[in-house]
Enzyme design. Structure first.
Site, PDB file in Angstrom:
ATOM      1  N   ASP A  16       0.862  -1.184   0.000  1.00 24.54           N
ATOM      2  CA  ASP A  16       0.000   0.000   0.000  1.00 24.54           C
ATOM      3  C   ASP A  16       0.901   1.238   0.000  1.00 24.54           C
ATOM      4  OD1 ASP A  16      -3.153   0.680   1.426  1.00 24.54           O
ATOM      5  OD2 ASP A  16      -1.649   2.213   1.011  1.00 24.54           O
ATOM      6  N   ASP A 110      -3.655   2.249  -5.382  1.00 25.14           N
ATOM      7  CA  ASP A 110      -2.405   2.248  -4.612  1.00 25.14           C
ATOM      8  C   ASP A 110      -2.226   1.013  -3.743  1.00 25.14           C
ATOM      9  OD1 ASP A 110      -3.986   2.705  -2.266  1.00 25.14           O
ATOM     10  OD2 ASP A 110      -2.341   3.855  -1.411  1.00 25.14           O
ATOM     11  N   GLU A 111      -3.012  -0.016  -3.974  1.00 25.04           N
ATOM     12  CA  GLU A 111      -3.006  -1.137  -3.040  1.00 25.04           C
ATOM     13  C   GLU A 111      -3.196  -2.447  -3.796  1.00 25.04           C
ATOM     14  OE1 GLU A 111      -6.388  -0.821  -0.461  1.00 25.04           O
ATOM     15  OE2 GLU A 111      -6.009  -2.781   0.431  1.00 25.04           O
TER      16      GLU A 111
HETATM   17  P1  TTP Z   1      -5.282   4.950   1.224  1.00 27.79           P
HETATM   18  O1  TTP Z   1      -4.242   3.908   0.920  1.00 27.79           O
HETATM   19  O2  TTP Z   1      -6.392   4.599   2.162  1.00 27.79           O
HETATM   20  O3  TTP Z   1      -4.591   6.249   1.833  1.00 27.79           O
HETATM   21  P2  TTP Z   1      -3.198   6.902   1.505  1.00 27.79           P
HETATM   22  O4  TTP Z   1      -2.404   6.105   0.526  1.00 27.79           O
HETATM   23  O5  TTP Z   1      -3.433   8.334   1.109  1.00 27.79           O
HETATM   24  O6  TTP Z   1      -2.474   6.936   2.909  1.00 27.79           O
HETATM   25  P3  TTP Z   1      -1.851   5.710   3.742  1.00 27.79           P
HETATM   26  O7  TTP Z   1      -0.395   6.035   3.883  1.00 27.79           O
HETATM   27  O8  TTP Z   1      -2.579   5.729   5.028  1.00 27.79           O
HETATM   28  O9  TTP Z   1      -2.088   4.468   2.923  1.00 27.79           O
HETATM   29  O10 TTP Z   1      -5.953   5.451  -0.115  1.00 27.79           O
HETATM   30  C1  TTP Z   1      -5.221   5.592  -1.328  1.00 27.79           C
HETATM   31  C2  TTP Z   1      -5.684   6.800  -2.091  1.00 27.79           C
HETATM   32  O11 TTP Z   1      -7.079   6.692  -2.374  1.00 27.79           O
HETATM   33  C3  TTP Z   1      -5.512   8.088  -1.343  1.00 27.79           C
HETATM   34  O12 TTP Z   1      -4.216   8.662  -1.543  1.00 27.79           O
HETATM   35  C4  TTP Z   1      -6.608   8.949  -1.894  1.00 27.79           C
HETATM   36  C5  TTP Z   1      -7.687   7.975  -2.291  1.00 27.79           C
HETATM   37  N1  TTP Z   1      -8.784   7.980  -1.302  1.00 27.79           N
HETATM   38  C6  TTP Z   1      -9.897   8.785  -1.551  1.00 27.79           C
HETATM   39  O13 TTP Z   1      -9.975   9.439  -2.595  1.00 27.79           O
HETATM   40  N2  TTP Z   1     -10.913   8.820  -0.605  1.00 27.79           N
HETATM   41  C7  TTP Z   1     -10.840   8.099   0.566  1.00 27.79           C
HETATM   42  O14 TTP Z   1     -11.776   8.177   1.400  1.00 27.79           O
HETATM   43  C8  TTP Z   1      -9.683   7.285   0.807  1.00 27.79           C
HETATM   44  C9  TTP Z   1      -9.553   6.489   2.084  1.00 27.79           C
HETATM   45  C10 TTP Z   1      -8.691   7.255  -0.153  1.00 27.79           C
HETATM   46 MG    MG Z   2      -2.182   4.067   0.728  1.00 26.28          MG
END
Ligand code: TTP
Ligand code: MG
Length: 463
Positions: A16, A110-111
């Protein structure tokens, strides 16, 4: 017996990216590196998509109203999204994962889960496996020009995902087979996949708060509380036994959220509130998927078990919870709720590629929420194209004389641009008229490792 892991080896990897959208912005906008950056709807009714770790210190987080984020971190840079830039980096990451294994399950931009069984990864040797994970992260940072990822590896998807969460940010966590139950025990029961607000509340009422509590609960008690199907599953998951395969052919065609109620509901207002909550869930998942939906559907099951669905297809496409909720509420308007409703669901389908322009909608400064019909009929261009091209904070622009930069602010007929890009930091800031013919929106800079033509059918860019 309950302690037997799903696989004898730690052969499921979960990766992730850290603060993904915000990290891309910091990479491409050198003056924002090390600063609080918030990405999302920048208008009065906008919602935060994500923010940099520097902004999280102030309590800003995903799904929070942007207005609240501005109160918490007034000095932060507030940017609209640049989905093409996010897709570019996502394609690079997914292609890298495909070099490790044929079985890569992308969960969002991103995952992803990666099945390491049968690959060259040293799943028998945990120290070597840690080195392998570090090499993967280093190569990812190299190819994406500086993004970071967190990696978890374990005997199942559940353990791999729990591992990457523990590793965040910018780390690795390998959970050795046999350690599953002990690692899970202190976590909240919300960490168990499938435990939504309803199950959470039921279990809380029984005094069960941690996964450890769940491990100690009797199977019959769980079955009594959450049912024949879910009870045993929940019990197994609490012990780390998660047999879900990593599946590379997962390309969601629809996303939905539904709830069965404990008693039949006849209160329309209550149901409408459920719709708002479900629409928010569905849209958060849609956003993580990087998609916009054209069709919104509701499903209703009556007390007599007859099931009814209704769908509406928009002119454009949306990922906005208010729009989805407005359409779903309207569809519910066609239902005779006095018959008693035992299940209500909200779903979206008809996905189209994320269009960054949709974030504008939240940026329509000064406009009130349109009436329900106006929301449905709102004349988007087809497939989420913008009604008009206009500058938004964070957008890539180019000026004939000054070169490439990004929009620092726009409004009242003016655009302020910072002339810097990934490879050329700290340029000057200049203002222009919005209709200056020498200034235009441009695509993000290409990236060496991005080879869109090699994107497989299950890649995140597929639609
Ligand atoms: P995430 O992997 O949940 O968050 P992140 O990568 O920004 O941070 P982390 O380091 O905690 O993993 O989500 C990935 C992307 O998806 C995030 O950058 C933006 C998008 N996203 C949204 O648009 N709305 C949301 O509610 C969430 C949770 C994520
Ligand atoms: Mg993330």
């Amino acid at each position: 017996m309950t302690e037997r892991p799903a696989r004898p080896q730690a052969s499921v990897l979960h990766l992730d990216l850290d603060a993904f959208f915000a990290a891309v912005e910091q990479r491409d906008k050198p003056s924002l590196r090390g600063k609080a950056v918030v990405v999302g709807g920048t208008g009065r009714r906008g919602v935060v998509s994500t923010c940099s770790y520097e902004a999280r210190v102030f309590g800003v987080h995903s799904a929070m109203p942007s207005a609240e984020a501005r109160r918490l971190a007034p000095h932060a840079a507030f940017l609209g999204g640049r989905f093409e830039a996010y897709r570019q980096s996502s394609r690079i990451v997914m292609a890298l994962l495909h070099e490790i294994s044929d079985t890569v399950e992308a969960m969002s931009l991103d995952e992803a889960f990666v099945d390491l069984a049968g690959t060259a990864a040293p799943v028998d040797d945990l120290a070597a496996l840690a080195d392998f994970a570090e090499e993967l992260r280093a190569e990812l940072s190299h190819r994406t020009l500086g993004l970071t990822a967190s990696v978890g590896i374990g005997s199942s998807k559940l353990m791999a995902k729990v591992g990457s969460e523990m590793a965040k940010p910018d780390g690795v966590r390998i959970i050795a087979p046999g350690d599953e139950a002990a690692v899970l025990a202190p976590l909240s029961i919300r960490s168990i996949p499938g435990v939504g607000p309803v199950t959470h509340e039921k279990l809380n009422r029984l005094g069960l708060r941690t996964v450890g509590d769940l491990q100690q609960a009797s199977l019959s008690e769980l079955v009594r509380e959450v049912g024949q199907a879910w009870g045993p599953e929940l019990h197994a998951l609490a012990w780390g036994r998660d047999h879900r395969p990593v599946s590379s052919h997962r390309e969601a065609k629809s996303i939905s959220q539904e709830n069965t109620f404990e008693t039949d509901v006849t209160d329309r207002e209550w149901l409408e509130q459920r719709i708002d909550a479900d629409a928010a869930q569905v849209c958060a998942r849609l956003q993580r998927h990087g998609s916009f939906a054209r069709t919104i559907q509701i499903k209703v099951r009556f007390a007599d078990f007859t099931t009814w669905t209704r769908a509406r297809t928009l002119n454009g496409a949306t990922d906005d919870p208010r729009r989805v909720a407005a359409v779903a509420r309207e569809l519910l308007g066609q239902v005779e709720v006095r018959r008693g409703i035992r299940l209500l669901g909200v779903g979206v389908s008809g996905f189209v590629d994320a269009a960054q322009e949709e974030l504008f909608w939240q940026g329509d400064e000064g406009q009130d929420l349109p009436a329900v019909t106006a929301t449905v009929e709102r004349a988007d261009g087809p497939f989420g194209r913008p009604r008009r091209e206009s500058y938004w904070p964070g957008a890539d622009v180019e000026h004939v004389a000054h070169g490439r930069g990004w929009v620092w602010g726009a409004g009242l007929g003016r655009v302020t641009v910072r002339f810097e890009h990934r490879d050329q930091p700290k340029g000057p800031v200049k203002s222009f008229r919005e209709d200056d013919p020498e200034l235009s929106l441009v695509d993000p800079l290409p990236m060496e490792w991005d080879r869109p033509e090699e994107d497989g059918p299950d890649g995140p860019g597929a639609s």
